[in-house]
Write a protein that holds these residues in place. Structure first.
Motif, PDB file in Angstrom:
ATOM      1  N   GLY A  15     -18.486 -53.762  -6.898  1.00  0.00           N
ATOM      2  CA  GLY A  15     -18.674 -54.970  -6.100  1.00  0.00           C
ATOM      3  C   GLY A  15     -17.466 -55.344  -5.258  1.00  0.00           C
ATOM      4  O   GLY A  15     -17.531 -56.288  -4.480  1.00  0.00           O
ATOM      5  N   SER A  16     -16.356 -54.600  -5.386  1.00  0.00           N
ATOM      6  CA  SER A  16     -15.161 -54.962  -4.604  1.00  0.00           C
ATOM      7  C   SER A  16     -15.447 -54.939  -3.109  1.00  0.00           C
ATOM      8  O   SER A  16     -15.076 -55.850  -2.369  1.00  0.00           O
ATOM      9  CB  SER A  16     -14.023 -53.991  -4.892  1.00  0.00           C
ATOM     10  N   ILE A  19     -17.301 -57.928  -2.012  1.00  0.00           N
ATOM     11  CA  ILE A  19     -16.479 -59.142  -1.982  1.00  0.00           C
ATOM     12  C   ILE A  19     -15.591 -59.168  -0.742  1.00  0.00           C
ATOM     13  O   ILE A  19     -15.461 -60.191  -0.063  1.00  0.00           O
ATOM     14  CB  ILE A  19     -15.625 -59.236  -3.266  1.00  0.00           C
ATOM     15  N   ALA A  22     -17.675 -59.995   2.083  1.00  0.00           N
ATOM     16  CA  ALA A  22     -18.095 -61.395   2.050  1.00  0.00           C
ATOM     17  C   ALA A  22     -17.023 -62.300   2.652  1.00  0.00           C
ATOM     18  O   ALA A  22     -17.304 -63.106   3.544  1.00  0.00           O
ATOM     19  CB  ALA A  22     -18.390 -61.812   0.612  1.00  0.00           C
ATOM     20  N   MET A  79     -22.181 -56.850   3.530  1.00  0.00           N
ATOM     21  CA  MET A  79     -21.937 -57.415   2.213  1.00  0.00           C
ATOM     22  C   MET A  79     -23.224 -57.392   1.382  1.00  0.00           C
ATOM     23  O   MET A  79     -23.238 -56.956   0.234  1.00  0.00           O
ATOM     24  CB  MET A  79     -21.439 -58.845   2.398  1.00  0.00           C
ATOM     25  N   TYR A  83     -24.222 -55.042  -2.297  1.00  0.00           N
ATOM     26  CA  TYR A  83     -24.580 -55.431  -3.665  1.00  0.00           C
ATOM     27  C   TYR A  83     -26.073 -55.448  -3.927  1.00  0.00           C
ATOM     28  O   TYR A  83     -26.500 -55.237  -5.050  1.00  0.00           O
ATOM     29  CB  TYR A  83     -23.913 -56.763  -4.067  1.00  0.00           C
ATOM     30  N   ILE A 364     -21.407 -63.596  -3.943  1.00  0.00           N
ATOM     31  CA  ILE A 364     -20.064 -63.879  -4.468  1.00  0.00           C
ATOM     32  C   ILE A 364     -20.160 -64.344  -5.918  1.00  0.00           C
ATOM     33  O   ILE A 364     -19.416 -63.893  -6.784  1.00  0.00           O
ATOM     34  CB  ILE A 364     -19.343 -64.913  -3.576  1.00  0.00           C
ATOM     35  N   ILE A 367     -21.334 -61.222  -8.210  1.00  0.00           N
ATOM     36  CA  ILE A 367     -20.372 -60.134  -8.405  1.00  0.00           C
ATOM     37  C   ILE A 367     -19.161 -60.616  -9.203  1.00  0.00           C
ATOM     38  O   ILE A 367     -18.705 -59.950 -10.122  1.00  0.00           O
ATOM     39  CB  ILE A 367     -19.929 -59.564  -7.043  1.00  0.00           C
ATOM     40  N   LEU A 368     -18.650 -61.795  -8.838  1.00  0.00           N
ATOM     41  CA  LEU A 368     -17.453 -62.278  -9.524  1.00  0.00           C
ATOM     42  C   LEU A 368     -17.784 -62.905 -10.875  1.00  0.00           C
ATOM     43  O   LEU A 368     -16.880 -63.244 -11.625  1.00  0.00           O
ATOM     44  CB  LEU A 368     -16.708 -63.292  -8.644  1.00  0.00           C
ATOM     45  N   ALA A 449     -13.885 -68.229  -6.112  1.00  0.00           N
ATOM     46  CA  ALA A 449     -13.270 -66.984  -6.565  1.00  0.00           C
ATOM     47  C   ALA A 449     -12.069 -67.275  -7.471  1.00  0.00           C
ATOM     48  O   ALA A 449     -11.816 -66.553  -8.432  1.00  0.00           O
ATOM     49  CB  ALA A 449     -12.837 -66.154  -5.358  1.00  0.00           C
TER      50      ALA A 449
END
Lengths: 468, 285
Positions: A15-16, A19, A22, A79, A83, A364, A367-368, A449
């Protein structure tokens, strides 16, 4: 980001790439709408920042347009692809490293291209303004790596069948690459005159019709079922939507040139295609509206659904306008007026921005694994976008009708300028609201984040929206 | 769309995605949508028969109506031109003053003159001749060069270039102030003796006249009516004009006042129309 450029693919967290895309897209959105607000101020107040060539409208306009199209909209798409595509295939992205490089080279290339435009180095063709070096760069280092990553992820899926969203993603990355290579043919073959004009609009319309609109729609096909938990209403309607866009919507370019001496049959052909876009557009809207059955409370309560459904509903006026304004009977009146500017913003700032906004919000958090920092700020962002956009759209539509009347009834140009002045000021107010909302958004997502509450395994971000 | 109708009873495709979170149902498209699609396709068929639309190897189908955009445009243009032809023919033969005297022609010209004025004149003289800073108002009845129809026609055809020498070098600061006060006083009905003396000595009356009411053949301004060529009509602005003059090449800060010649930019008919239009703006002198 830089430390991942030379890391091993396995060492890069999943997912980096999404991100980085994004946050790049949000930053470009802030930049793009800031430039938009600046340009609108120049049109509303003629004495605002004069005497400098760099800050003249002719230099700044393209920077705004291409920053939002290839910065905000396209990077938000990338983005979403990074994902959603793996999630739909129960797998991971084919290459996180390629994704990271893609994002890095995208930011570099776009900054370079926009700087050149700002300095006045341009191909001179609307929407395909970038000089040929940048066009080649975009095809080779932006579009192609994205396409490869998406295709390989789809090929490596661990599911049977391909979900609707991934049909569009897979086709969209292919089509945008072709659009970039073929659409810039005036550069490769030194086309001039009508051929150049036609190819300019072939590029411009297909970036909208084969990239922005279908990919934005594809995002809605994911977010609505995912967040509401309802299955997609109809596989069949999805099919009809996909194939009618892909097969029939590739040559409407001539409808931008209805008054030009193009072959009459080509204009008829383009015009008919333009009207027929209503068929897939209404298919798309009905499919999602029917998917919402029993979950309409989420339109009010849930921020992602609020964004998505607003975007989906905007597809109705968008395609009503788009379908009919390009027919000969109406085009002679609105051509070259603010009406068209309003329509373009309905497509990009209305319809697609709301759908991408939902994808970025949801992505966001997913993923985070962090809950949105502030729901209140997200709602603030939503209303600033919606009200700002509405003021913009209504004022420019009225200004366009005034300009159209002025054009047809031989009203002196200076009288038209005086009559449209209040609407130019309103447009600036609307654009500035959008810009302000985006600053808040950037802050909200940054804080998400950094300090957003962690989402425990097995739960989804939207389920926790109202938990403290 | 009643609540949750059939949401879980319709069979799905048998596939699932995103760890089972997403499924697609096998619902048919709504009937109204299918109807819309078939109607659209029928419309396309009819359109393709009626209009030029299908490309062939070297040609294309022309449509059964024989319609083309350029034919329609030419027909519309012909209609307008036929309507206008009798008026245009008369205008071509008549002088501006004769057009003005003919009430029917004059109202026709007023309308077409408005369009011409908007395109060619309003950028400087403002919409409807309302004037702009540095450019004369045409919608009042104060004329530098005279407001009869022939003079207006001549102004448009040949252009005008005002001229007034800069007095900044030849007047003392006191004299400059005095003559400024005198000029301002003229319109307000007050008298300034010292200024009047400077006005005489420096030969201002040579151009502006003994009564300071201006001389039209030179285009010198009437100083007594309170209408100022260079707005705003403050003492400061008046003093600036006296000190730096108008179109005085020796003074880099001089006022500019040039009306270009339109002889090679407009046709004679167009100039006649504009002359009548501008004459009527001011109400006629």
């Amino acid at each position: 980001m830089l430390k991942y450029l030379f890391a091993k693919n396995e060492d890069i967290p999943q997912g980096s790439a999404a991100i980085f895309f994004a946050f790049s897209s949000i930053v470009w959105f802030v930049v793009g709408t800031g430039l938009g607000s600046f340009n609108a101020a120049k049109l509303a107040f003629p004495d605002f920042v004069t005497g400098s060539e760099l800050f003249s409208f002719g230099h700044m306009r393209q920077v705004h347009v291409l920053a939002v199209i290839f910065g905000w909209i396209s990077m938000a798409f990338a983005m979403a692809m990074m994902y959603i595509t793996p999630a739909l295939g129960n797998t991971k992205l084919w290459s996180e490293k390629l994704g990271i490089w893609n994002c890095f080279l995208w930011n570099i290339g776009l900054s370079l291209g926009l700087t050149l435009l700002w300095a006045g180095i341009t191909s001179g063709r609307e929407y395909s303004d970038f000089p040929w070096v940048i066009d080649l760069y975009i095809a080779a280092f932006i579009a192609l790596p994205l396409a490869i990553n998406v295709w390989m992820t789809i090929l490596k899926r661990r599911t049977q069948g391909i979900y609707t969203t991934n049909w569009f993603f897979g086709a969209g990355v292919f089509m945008v690459t072709i659009v970039f290579i073929v659409g810039n043919s005036p550069e490769w073959f030194n086309l001039t005159g009508l051929s150049e004009a036609y190819m300019t609009w072939w590029f411009a319309h297909n970036v909208l019709g084969l990239w922005i609109t279908p990919i934005a729609a594809a995002i809605a096909y994911y977010t609505v079922p995912k967040v509401t938990g309802n299955p997609l209403y109809s596989h069949r309607i999805g099919h009809l939507h996909f194939w009618s866009v892909v097969v029939f919507y590739s040559t409407p370019a001539a409808h931008h040139l209805m008054s030009a001496p193009l072959p009459e049959w080509l204009k008829s052909f383009a015009s008919v295609e333009g009207v027929l876009i209503l068929v897939p557009a209404i298919a798309f809207v009905s499919n999602l509206i029917l998917t919402m059955q029993g979950k309409w409370h989420m339109f009010v309560e849930n921020v992602e659904i609020k964004f998505t459904i607003t975007g989906v509903l905007m597809a109705i006026p968008l395609n009503m306008q788009g379908g009919f304004q390009q027919t000969r009977a109406i085009n002679w009146y609105v051509h070259g007026t603010g009406w068209i500017v309003a329509h373009a913003h309905l497509a990009l700032l209305g319809f697609s921005t709301f759908l991408e906004g939902a994808a970025v919000y949801y992505g966001i958090q997913t993923i985070l694994r962090r809950k949105l920092y502030s729901l209140a700020l997200a709602n603030f962002h939503f209303w600033f976008l919606l009200i700002g956009f509405s003021i913009y759209w209504i004022s420019m539509t009225i200004a366009g009708l005034i300009q159209g009347a002025g054009k047809i009834y031989e009203v002196p140009y200076i009288d038209v300028v005086i009559a449209e002045h209040p609407y130019m000021i309103a447009r600036w107010v609307g654009g500035t609201l959008v810009f302000t909302g985006n600053l808040v958004w950037l802050y909200n997502m940054y804080m998400t984040a950094r300090v957003g509450t962690e989402i425990p395994v097995g739960r989804l971000p939207h389920e926790m929206a109202y938990e403290r | 769309m009643s609540d949750n109708k059939n949401a879980n009873q319709t069979p799905d495709t048998g596939h699932s995605w995103d760890d089972g979170a997403l499924r697609e149902l096998l619902n048919e498209p709504p009937g109204w949508w299918k109807l819309g699609m078939w109607v659209s396709l029928a419309w396309v068929l009819v359109y393709f028969i009626l209009y030029p639309s299908i490309p062939l190897a070297t040609d294309f189908t022309k449509g059964v109506m024989g319609w083309t955009a350029i034919k329609e445009y030419k027909a519309d243009l012909k209609e307008v031109e036929e309507l206008r032809a009798p008026y245009e023919a008369k205008i071509k033969k008549m002088s501006a003053s004769a057009i003005l005297a003919d009430s029917e022609l004059s109202s026709y010209v007023e309308k077409s003159g408005k369009v011409l004025f908007g395109d060619r004149c309003a950028a400087c003289h403002g919409s409807g001749g309302a004037g702009n800073p540095g450019f004369p108002v045409l919608a009042d009845d104060d004329w530098l060069y005279g407001g009869d129809i022939n003079t207006i026609e001549a102004s448009i055809t040949d252009g005008r270039e005002g001229g007034m020498p800069a007095f900044g070098g030849s007047l003392s600061a006191q004299q400059l102030d005095d003559v400024t006060q005198f000029v301002i006083g003229l319109a307000q009905g007050t008298k300034h003796a010292a200024g009047a003396a400077v006005f005489e000595e420096q030969g201002c009356s040579g151009c502006h006249g003994e009564d300071a009411k201006g001389v039209t053949f030179m285009g010198s301004a009437n100083l007594t009516d309170g209408i100022y060529r260079f707005t705003p009509g403050t003492a400061e602005s008046v003093k600036y004009t006296i000190a730096h003059g108008v179109n005085d090449g020796s003074d880099p800060e001089t006022r500019n006042a040039v009306m270009p010649s339109f002889a090679d930019k407009l046709t004679e008919t167009e100039i006649k129309k504009l002359a009548v239009y501008v004459y009527k703006l001011g109400g006629g002198q």
